[in-house]
Design an enzyme around this catalytic site. Structure first.
Site, PDB file in Angstrom:
ATOM      1  N   LYS A 129      -1.615   4.117  -1.016  1.00  0.00           N
ATOM      2  CA  LYS A 129      -2.264   4.926  -1.211  1.00  0.00           C
ATOM      3  C   LYS A 129      -3.578   4.465  -0.109  1.00  0.00           C
ATOM      4  CE  LYS A 129      -5.344   2.878  -2.824  1.00  0.00           C
ATOM      5  NZ  LYS A 129      -6.229   1.587  -2.393  1.00  0.00           N
ATOM      6  N   TYR A 214      -8.259   5.666  -7.138  1.00  0.00           N
ATOM      7  CA  TYR A 214      -8.021   5.404  -8.678  1.00  0.00           C
ATOM      8  C   TYR A 214      -8.983   6.277  -9.715  1.00  0.00           C
ATOM      9  CZ  TYR A 214      -5.531   1.399  -6.823  1.00  0.00           C
ATOM     10  OH  TYR A 214      -4.736   0.573  -6.347  1.00  0.00           O
TER      11      TYR A 214
HETATM   12  P1  NAD Z   1      -4.523  -6.087   4.838  1.00  0.00           P
HETATM   13  O1  NAD Z   1      -5.776  -6.013   5.949  1.00  0.00           O
HETATM   14  O2  NAD Z   1      -4.365  -7.035   4.234  1.00  0.00           O
HETATM   15  O3  NAD Z   1      -3.079  -5.838   5.696  1.00  0.00           O
HETATM   16  C1  NAD Z   1      -3.059  -4.714   6.629  1.00  0.00           C
HETATM   17  C2  NAD Z   1      -1.790  -5.179   7.627  1.00  0.00           C
HETATM   18  O4  NAD Z   1      -1.836  -3.998   8.693  1.00  0.00           O
HETATM   19  C3  NAD Z   1      -1.871  -6.427   8.428  1.00  0.00           C
HETATM   20  O5  NAD Z   1      -0.566  -7.093   8.353  1.00  0.00           O
HETATM   21  C4  NAD Z   1      -2.195  -6.062   9.577  1.00  0.00           C
HETATM   22  O6  NAD Z   1      -1.791  -6.910  10.623  1.00  0.00           O
HETATM   23  C5  NAD Z   1      -1.586  -4.888   9.832  1.00  0.00           C
HETATM   24  N1  NAD Z   1      -2.137  -4.143  10.931  1.00  0.00           N
HETATM   25  C6  NAD Z   1      -1.485  -3.305  12.014  1.00  0.00           C
HETATM   26  N2  NAD Z   1      -2.111  -2.633  12.648  1.00  0.00           N
HETATM   27  C7  NAD Z   1      -3.579  -3.055  12.294  1.00  0.00           C
HETATM   28  C8  NAD Z   1      -4.674  -2.428  12.958  1.00  0.00           C
HETATM   29  N3  NAD Z   1      -4.581  -1.789  14.025  1.00  0.00           N
HETATM   30  N4  NAD Z   1      -5.786  -2.969  12.345  1.00  0.00           N
HETATM   31  C9  NAD Z   1      -5.603  -3.655  11.259  1.00  0.00           C
HETATM   32  N5  NAD Z   1      -4.484  -4.261  10.625  1.00  0.00           N
HETATM   33  C10 NAD Z   1      -3.344  -3.766  11.235  1.00  0.00           C
HETATM   34  O7  NAD Z   1      -4.475  -4.593   4.100  1.00  0.00           O
HETATM   35  P2  NAD Z   1      -4.076  -4.429   2.590  1.00  0.00           P
HETATM   36  O8  NAD Z   1      -4.977  -4.819   1.508  1.00  0.00           O
HETATM   37  O9  NAD Z   1      -2.451  -5.008   2.810  1.00  0.00           O
HETATM   38  O10 NAD Z   1      -3.709  -2.614   2.690  1.00  0.00           O
HETATM   39  C11 NAD Z   1      -2.872  -2.140   3.334  1.00  0.00           C
HETATM   40  C12 NAD Z   1      -2.511  -0.741   2.736  1.00  0.00           C
HETATM   41  O11 NAD Z   1      -2.047  -1.105   1.283  1.00  0.00           O
HETATM   42  C13 NAD Z   1      -3.704   0.202   2.660  1.00  0.00           C
HETATM   43  O12 NAD Z   1      -3.570   1.457   2.872  1.00  0.00           O
HETATM   44  C14 NAD Z   1      -4.448  -0.084   1.192  1.00  0.00           C
HETATM   45  O13 NAD Z   1      -4.913   0.915   0.616  1.00  0.00           O
HETATM   46  C15 NAD Z   1      -3.221  -0.436   0.437  1.00  0.00           C
HETATM   47  N6  NAD Z   1      -3.212  -1.316  -0.817  1.00  0.00           N
HETATM   48  C16 NAD Z   1      -2.786  -0.663  -2.000  1.00  0.00           C
HETATM   49  C17 NAD Z   1      -2.957  -1.192  -3.148  1.00  0.00           C
HETATM   50  C18 NAD Z   1      -2.559  -0.955  -4.496  1.00  0.00           C
HETATM   51  O14 NAD Z   1      -2.877  -1.546  -5.420  1.00  0.00           O
HETATM   52  N7  NAD Z   1      -1.715   0.233  -4.601  1.00  0.00           N
HETATM   53  C19 NAD Z   1      -3.795  -2.657  -3.069  1.00  0.00           C
HETATM   54  C20 NAD Z   1      -4.132  -3.126  -1.917  1.00  0.00           C
HETATM   55  C21 NAD Z   1      -3.786  -2.283  -0.701  1.00  0.00           C
END
Ligand code: NAD
Length: 366
Positions: A129, A214
């Site tokens: 999401k 949420y």
């Molecule tokens: P994060 O920044 O920790 O991780 C993002 C990942 O994408 C990294 O591995 C990064 O290297 C990669 N990436 C690839 N291309 C990129 C770019 N151009 N710029 C930045 N990063 C790039 O983020 P996250 O917290 O893991 O979130 C990722 C997704 O998961 C989002 O869509 C977020 O909404 C979702 N999420 C959902 C929940 C949930 O509880 N369902 C919780 C956290 C995150």
């Protein structure tokens, strides 16, 4: 003599059928293989360790821009080196029979591209999401999966979280009477201005795209209705370097056909995690409501009178395992996931209306 021969043939046929059934069952029982796309915070720290709690799902491939991180992660989770992909080689995943589902855990603006590429590679898709950053992208993702004949599920983990499941059950069973009002606030203090969540091109928007989803989901699953109108207001200090591109705080009201109203909020400048339902005979309240763990719930006539005991785990041992295994079982049985692409699209239509209402200063009919 003739009868005996027929009996023998019948017995042999029955044995063959049983064996074939056994083989089919064995093939069916193979755990569904996931490729994790994006080894960021959620993929690496939250989702990957959860395969240990799954009955029907396993991780079989990784997609990352960081080869060293991917190799270390693969070694930890028993993923063979041949099943590590970069974003450039991602499409070769089509030739990997160990991958059934691609799980997209990338910044929001990359969800559509990787979902569509995965579907074209013949894989089912679980997408985090918010589903994408626009209605048009959501529609393209749904169309790509339909064309490929593949399932699409959105990572709405609260539909597998025991307290939220119990709250939905109580609300539907009329435990609070006729639902009149829902309130939901979600937020956290976003301190780092360099985060992709604060870059519009990657996030698609501010707190609404992140935590607001949420609050919006809660309004819909607690009332069990679809909103018919939205009125929103944005309050953001645009001189704050964190909020040059995206909103900090946004508040919106949803009107439902029954006359119920939901008042929702998301923000990047305070910690909030709350759902409250008020009916004409009582209340159901969750706080924290949608965290990874430690959620709590109360019921009462006037306030938090009775704390709910820990409900039995939902369909999985944890909300994350429940979510992963739900997709696995959907893939196996052909049934639609309960939180399909259409569910993500419904939210994105409302998200666009919330932004439009805040921008134009008027109620938007849905
Ligand atoms: P994060 O920044 O920790 O991780 C993002 C990942 O994408 C990294 O591995 C990064 O290297 C990669 N990436 C690839 N291309 C990129 C770019 N151009 N710029 C930045 N990063 C790039 O983020 P996250 O917290 O893991 O979130 C990722 C997704 O998961 C989002 O869509 C977020 O909404 C979702 N999420 C959902 C929940 C949930 O509880 N369902 C919780 C956290 C995150």
């Amino acid at each position: 003599m003739e009868l005996g021969r027929r009996d023998l043939l019948l017995a042999a046929a029955t044995l063959l059928a049983a064996q074939a059934g056994g083989i089919a069952r064995a093939a069916d029982d193979r755990k569904i293989g996931y490729a994790i796309v994006g080894l960021g915070s959620y993929g690496l720290n939250t989702i990957l360790p959860q395969f240990a709690n799954c009955e029907h799902s396993q991780v079989t491939a990784l997609v990352s821009g960081d080869r060293a991180k991917a190799l270390a992660t693969a070694a930890r989770y028993g993923v063979p080196e041949r099943s590590i992909y970069s974003y450039e080689t991602f499409d070769q995943i089509r030739d990997n029979p160990d991958v059934d589902v691609v799980y997209v855990i990338l910044p929001n603006s990359m969800h559509a591209e990787y979902t569509i590429r995965a579907a074209k590679a013949g894989k089912h898709v679980m997408c985090e999401k918010p589903m994408a950053v626009s209605v048009a992208e959501c529609e393209a993702m749904i169309a790509a999966c339909k064309t490929a004949g593949r399932k699409l599920m959105i990572g709405y983990r609260c539909h597998f979280e025991p307290y939220n499941l119990e709250a939905m059950r109580l609300a539907r069973a009329g435990a609070a009477g006729k639902v009149r009002y829902v309130r939901s606030e979600h937020g956290f203090v976003q301190r780092d201005p360099s985060k992709w969540r604060l870059k519009k091109a990657l996030s698609g928007g501010g707190s609404l795209m992140d935590m607001g989803v949420y609050s919006l989901q809660a309004a819909r699953y607690m009332t069990g209705e679809e909103p018919i109108a939205v009125t929103a207001r944005d309050s953001t200090d645009r001189t704050d370097p964190r909020f040059h591109e995206v909103e900090d705080m946004i508040e919106w009201t949803l009107e439902f056909p029954s006359g119920a109203i939901a008042s929702c909020l998301s923000m990047y400048s305070a910690n909030q995690n709350h759902i409250l339902l008020m009916g004409d005979q009582g209340r159901i309240e969750l706080e924290p409501a949608t965290r990874y763990g430690g959620n709590r719930m109360w019921t009462g006539k006037d306030g938090r009178e009775q704390e709910a005991p820990t409900p039995p785990p939902g369909p999985g041992r944890t909300q994350f395992a429940g979510q992963l295994d739900h997709m696995a079982l959907s893939v196996r049985s052909g049934a639609e996931p309960i939180v399909s692409g259409e569910e993500g699209l419904r939210d994105m239509r409302i998200v666009e209306a919330i932004y439009r209402s805040a921008r134009e200063g008027r109620t938007i009919k849905l």
